[in-house]
Design a protein around this motif. Structure first.
Motif, PDB file in Angstrom:
ATOM      1  N   ASP A  92      34.845  53.922  33.594  1.00  0.00           N
ATOM      2  CA  ASP A  92      34.495  52.636  34.184  1.00  0.00           C
ATOM      3  C   ASP A  92      34.092  52.890  35.628  1.00  0.00           C
ATOM      4  O   ASP A  92      34.841  53.500  36.400  1.00  0.00           O
ATOM      5  CB  ASP A  92      35.668  51.654  34.147  1.00  0.00           C
ATOM      6  CG  ASP A  92      35.283  50.316  34.758  1.00  0.00           C
ATOM      7  OD1 ASP A  92      34.474  49.604  34.137  1.00  0.00           O
ATOM      8  OD2 ASP A  92      35.751  50.006  35.871  1.00  0.00           O
ATOM      9  N   THR A 151      27.994  44.259  29.901  1.00  0.00           N
ATOM     10  CA  THR A 151      29.248  44.294  29.141  1.00  0.00           C
ATOM     11  C   THR A 151      29.025  43.868  27.699  1.00  0.00           C
ATOM     12  O   THR A 151      28.078  43.145  27.376  1.00  0.00           O
ATOM     13  CB  THR A 151      30.283  43.375  29.794  1.00  0.00           C
ATOM     14  OG1 THR A 151      29.706  42.062  29.940  1.00  0.00           O
ATOM     15  CG2 THR A 151      30.691  43.898  31.145  1.00  0.00           C
ATOM     16  N   SER A 204      38.620  38.651  32.689  1.00  0.00           N
ATOM     17  CA  SER A 204      38.274  39.946  32.125  1.00  0.00           C
ATOM     18  C   SER A 204      36.825  39.956  31.650  1.00  0.00           C
ATOM     19  O   SER A 204      36.364  38.993  31.020  1.00  0.00           O
ATOM     20  CB  SER A 204      39.192  40.265  30.945  1.00  0.00           C
ATOM     21  OG  SER A 204      38.637  41.268  30.129  1.00  0.00           O
ATOM     22  N   PRO A 205      36.078  41.041  31.943  1.00  0.00           N
ATOM     23  CA  PRO A 205      34.715  41.154  31.415  1.00  0.00           C
ATOM     24  C   PRO A 205      34.656  41.040  29.902  1.00  0.00           C
ATOM     25  O   PRO A 205      33.680  40.519  29.345  1.00  0.00           O
ATOM     26  CB  PRO A 205      34.273  42.539  31.888  1.00  0.00           C
ATOM     27  CG  PRO A 205      35.077  42.796  33.107  1.00  0.00           C
ATOM     28  CD  PRO A 205      36.406  42.154  32.849  1.00  0.00           C
ATOM     29  N   THR A 261      37.801  36.007  38.154  1.00  0.00           N
ATOM     30  CA  THR A 261      38.785  37.080  37.971  1.00  0.00           C
ATOM     31  C   THR A 261      39.068  37.275  36.479  1.00  0.00           C
ATOM     32  O   THR A 261      39.977  38.007  36.114  1.00  0.00           O
ATOM     33  CB  THR A 261      40.095  36.740  38.704  1.00  0.00           C
ATOM     34  OG1 THR A 261      40.596  35.477  38.233  1.00  0.00           O
ATOM     35  CG2 THR A 261      39.887  36.678  40.211  1.00  0.00           C
ATOM     36  N   ASP A 294      38.254  50.285  37.131  1.00  0.00           N
ATOM     37  CA  ASP A 294      39.097  49.180  36.676  1.00  0.00           C
ATOM     38  C   ASP A 294      39.649  49.586  35.312  1.00  0.00           C
ATOM     39  O   ASP A 294      38.934  49.554  34.295  1.00  0.00           O
ATOM     40  CB  ASP A 294      38.282  47.893  36.571  1.00  0.00           C
ATOM     41  CG  ASP A 294      39.145  46.675  36.235  1.00  0.00           C
ATOM     42  OD1 ASP A 294      40.254  46.862  35.678  1.00  0.00           O
ATOM     43  OD2 ASP A 294      38.708  45.535  36.514  1.00  0.00           O
ATOM     44  N   GLY A 344      34.487  43.335  36.486  1.00  0.00           N
ATOM     45  CA  GLY A 344      35.828  43.805  36.772  1.00  0.00           C
ATOM     46  C   GLY A 344      36.114  43.787  38.264  1.00  0.00           C
ATOM     47  O   GLY A 344      35.318  43.286  39.067  1.00  0.00           O
ATOM     48  N   LYS A 345      37.228  44.358  38.632  1.00  0.00           N
ATOM     49  CA  LYS A 345      37.682  44.332  40.029  1.00  0.00           C
ATOM     50  C   LYS A 345      37.142  45.546  40.776  1.00  0.00           C
ATOM     51  O   LYS A 345      37.342  46.685  40.363  1.00  0.00           O
ATOM     52  CB  LYS A 345      39.212  44.322  40.069  1.00  0.00           C
ATOM     53  CG  LYS A 345      39.813  44.224  41.467  1.00  0.00           C
ATOM     54  CD  LYS A 345      41.321  44.115  41.382  1.00  0.00           C
ATOM     55  CE  LYS A 345      41.959  44.151  42.769  1.00  0.00           C
ATOM     56  NZ  LYS A 345      41.470  43.101  43.650  1.00  0.00           N
ATOM     57  N   THR A 346      36.457  45.311  41.886  1.00  0.00           N
ATOM     58  CA  THR A 346      35.968  46.405  42.722  1.00  0.00           C
ATOM     59  C   THR A 346      37.147  47.048  43.463  1.00  0.00           C
ATOM     60  O   THR A 346      38.162  46.399  43.701  1.00  0.00           O
ATOM     61  CB  THR A 346      34.923  45.907  43.733  1.00  0.00           C
ATOM     62  OG1 THR A 346      35.483  44.828  44.500  1.00  0.00           O
ATOM     63  CG2 THR A 346      33.657  45.423  43.041  1.00  0.00           C
ATOM     64  N   ASN A 360      41.527  48.270  33.205  1.00  0.00           N
ATOM     65  CA  ASN A 360      41.499  47.268  32.138  1.00  0.00           C
ATOM     66  C   ASN A 360      40.243  47.389  31.280  1.00  0.00           C
ATOM     67  O   ASN A 360      40.244  47.001  30.107  1.00  0.00           O
ATOM     68  CB  ASN A 360      41.588  45.856  32.731  1.00  0.00           C
ATOM     69  CG  ASN A 360      42.947  45.573  33.336  1.00  0.00           C
ATOM     70  OD1 ASN A 360      43.970  45.975  32.786  1.00  0.00           O
ATOM     71  ND2 ASN A 360      42.974  44.910  34.482  1.00  0.00           N
ATOM     72  N   ASN A 361      39.172  47.930  31.851  1.00  0.00           N
ATOM     73  CA  ASN A 361      37.924  48.098  31.113  1.00  0.00           C
ATOM     74  C   ASN A 361      37.934  49.325  30.197  1.00  0.00           C
ATOM     75  O   ASN A 361      36.967  49.551  29.462  1.00  0.00           O
ATOM     76  CB  ASN A 361      36.750  48.206  32.086  1.00  0.00           C
ATOM     77  CG  ASN A 361      36.433  46.887  32.769  1.00  0.00           C
ATOM     78  OD1 ASN A 361      36.821  45.818  32.285  1.00  0.00           O
ATOM     79  ND2 ASN A 361      35.737  46.943  33.883  1.00  0.00           N
TER      80      ASN A 361
END
Length: 544
Positions: free
Chosen positions: A120, A95, A410-411, A408, A124, A384-386, A126-127
């Motif tokens: 991503d 990242t 954010s990257p 949890t 995820d 991130g979230k799998t 958010n990424n």
């Protein structure tokens, strides 16, 4: 009734090179093919990003920005030149902080890019937000991505149409600016029926007129069927490649797709005879390059262990470098369990590399005895979230071995706190080596790190497998062996026909993804030799 014109992106010079040669193709070797592609009417190219940013630095001693500039000069100002980005990773495996993500978009715009396809691997969303904003802010077209694959048989919980619908809705709800949407199946495992239903769903959800593309590989043997399914469901564009970097681990061949669509309602807008001429030039350009046998084959193992074409040959090339290619079939088998327990992230870089590294460790060190850093950080949440929760026992092992807690956060937030990912840190490294502080050099250093610094210092090396050079090396080895072992073995027999009683020799047939380097031009025969219980893989080459 007029046929629907389908946009074709020629992936030969990025994904084709990555999927067949691990990205190791020299600029001067492919320029005549690029000129031939332009003459054939190709106007949309994938020309950089992905592994084709690091590979020129790592293996070719070439500056990727200079390659991009030369590419633009050949194709002209109007061509759509596209690159691949990995969201918050940009073109690296780890990242990046915000300043690096922004610099990525700025530099790629400066060096000829029209469109950036941005994905991503965990889906995820958010990424994708900040990277997408940077791409658009710097005047580039943003192609946002939903990544696809099929899960190994018997697995459920993600990677169905409902999952992709949820991901697409999250993209829309997040307000990410985009100009087109791509459904990217890097392992080529998504079934044609699922592709049809996914594109159909997206066509209903997206604003009218949104350009929808499908990307896949031939690795699992269903790429042409998947493309036809996507087109029938409403896709506007597909990705194809030209021989000798088409099919197998790469995209379907342009000519094959033209043939498959004969009599259909779709028009690729290309002349098959001109494409044939282009492919003849391309094949001539790369005739001295060693094409790994696994790069041109379809494997029935891939639906069980979804190794993407773009990563497969990069890994086999590295295994050749380290003389452990014989372990590859076992590693591929291990990937199934690694995917199942890892949370079902899409098998595309960097997640595919995490899967591969963990599968490799499971083979070499025993199952789950050594957690690979990338895989461990993924299941712990650092990227991130799998899509689903990873296996609890694997998570516990990762915490213990990596000495990291689950997170949890954010990257992006985590990357911002890591000083060694900052531009300031890499400026210091460049200054220590008296390297000019251009934005290009800074980005090369940040994304390629110590290897980038070595390249910029002038210490880069070329590591390309060419048939002529490999033959010279083998001839030198044989000559040296003949010089040091002239005559018989002392037992009255010639060296060739004497085999001690404690040695067993077994021929290894050239099979998929298992045989060592099979170069037809040099007539290599592979043997497994066992001496007092210890096995060795041996190649015998006929140079006559």
């Amino acid at each position: 009734m007029a046929k629907k014109l389908i946009d074709v992106m020629d992936t030969s010079f990025r994904d084709g090179f990555q999927s067949v040669f691990g990205g190791r193709v020299l600029l001067q070797d492919f320029l005549p093919a690029l000129e031939a592609a332009v003459a054939a009417g190709i106007t949309h190219f994938e020309f950089g990003g992905g592994a084709r940013f690091q590979a020129p630095v790592f293996y070719l001693n070439e500056n990727p920005f200079e390659m991009m500039d030369k590419f633009r000069s050949v194709v002209g100002p109007e061509a759509n030149l596209q690159t691949l980005a990995r969201g918050v990773n940009t073109v690296a495996l780890d990242t990046s902080p915000k300043e690096v993500i922004d610099l990525h978009a700025k530099m790629f715009k400066k060096h000829g890019t029209t469109t950036i396809r941005n994905f991503d691997a965990l889906n995820d969303v958010n990424n994708l937000i900040f990277s997408g904003e940077c791409i658009v802010r710097h005047g580039l077209r943003h192609e946002v991505v939903v990544t696809l694959m099929d899960l190994p048989p018997g697995c459920t919980g993600a990677h169905d149409v409902a999952f992709y619908k949820k991901t697409l809705k999250q993209i829309l709800d997040a307000g990410i600016p985009f100009h087109s949407v791509c459904f990217k199946d890097a392992s080529g495992t998504a079934s044609p029926r699922k592709v049809y239903e996914t594109i159909k769903m997206a066509r209903k959800m997206l604003p009218e007129g949104t350009h929808i593309r499908m990307h896949t590989h031939e690795t699992a043997g269903v790429s042409v069927s998947s493309y036809i399914a996507a087109l029938e469901a409403g896709a506007d564009g597909i990705d194809l490649a030209a021989a000798p970097v088409s099919g197998g681990t790469s995209q379907p061949d342009i000519i094959i797709m033209l043939h498959a669509l004969k009599g259909s309602e779709f028009d690729l807008g290309l002349d098959i005879e001109k494409i044939r001429e282009y492919e003849e030039v391309f094949t001539e350009c790369l005739k001295d390059y060693f094409i790994p046998p696994e790069a041109v084959q379809v494997s029935p193992m891939i639906p069980f262990s979804p190794m993407p074409g773009g990563a497969l040959t990069a890994n086999t090339q590295m295994m050749r470098d380290f003389k452990v290619l014989d372990k590859f079939p076992q590693v591929i088998k291990e990937m199934r369990e690694v995917v199942e327990k890892g949370g079902f992230g899409t098998s595309v870089t960097p997640v595919s590399q995490f899967y591969f590294q963990q599968a490799y460790n499971n083979v070499m060190a025993g199952k789950w005895n050594q957690i690979a850093e990338g895989y461990g950080k993924m299941v712990l949440g650092y990227f991130g979230k799998t899509p689903v929760e990873p296996d609890a026992e694997v998570v516990k092992l990762a915490e213990e071995q990596l000495k990291l807690p689950r997170t949890t956060e954010s990257p992006l937030v985590l990357a911002e706190r890591d000083e060694k990912k900052s531009i300031a840190y890499w400026k210091e490294q460049l200054q220590k080596e008296n390297i000019e502080l251009t934005e290009e050099n800074i980005f090369i250093a940040v994304s390629c790190q110590t290897k980038g610094i070595a390249f910029l210092k002038g210490d880069g090396k070329v590591n390309v497998r060419k048939i002529s050079e490999e033959k010279k090396k083998e001839e030198a080895k044989v000559a040296q062996a003949n010089g040091s072992n002239n005559g018989n073995n002392g037992n009255g027999s010639s060296k060739q026909d004497y085999i001690p009683s404690n040695v067993q020799v077994t021929s290894i047939p050239p099979g998929f993804l298992g045989a060592p380097n099979m170069n037809p031009a040099s007539a290599v025969t592979n043997y497994k030799i066992t001496v007092e219980g210890q096995s060795f893989n041996v190649q015998v080459q006929n140079l006559n």
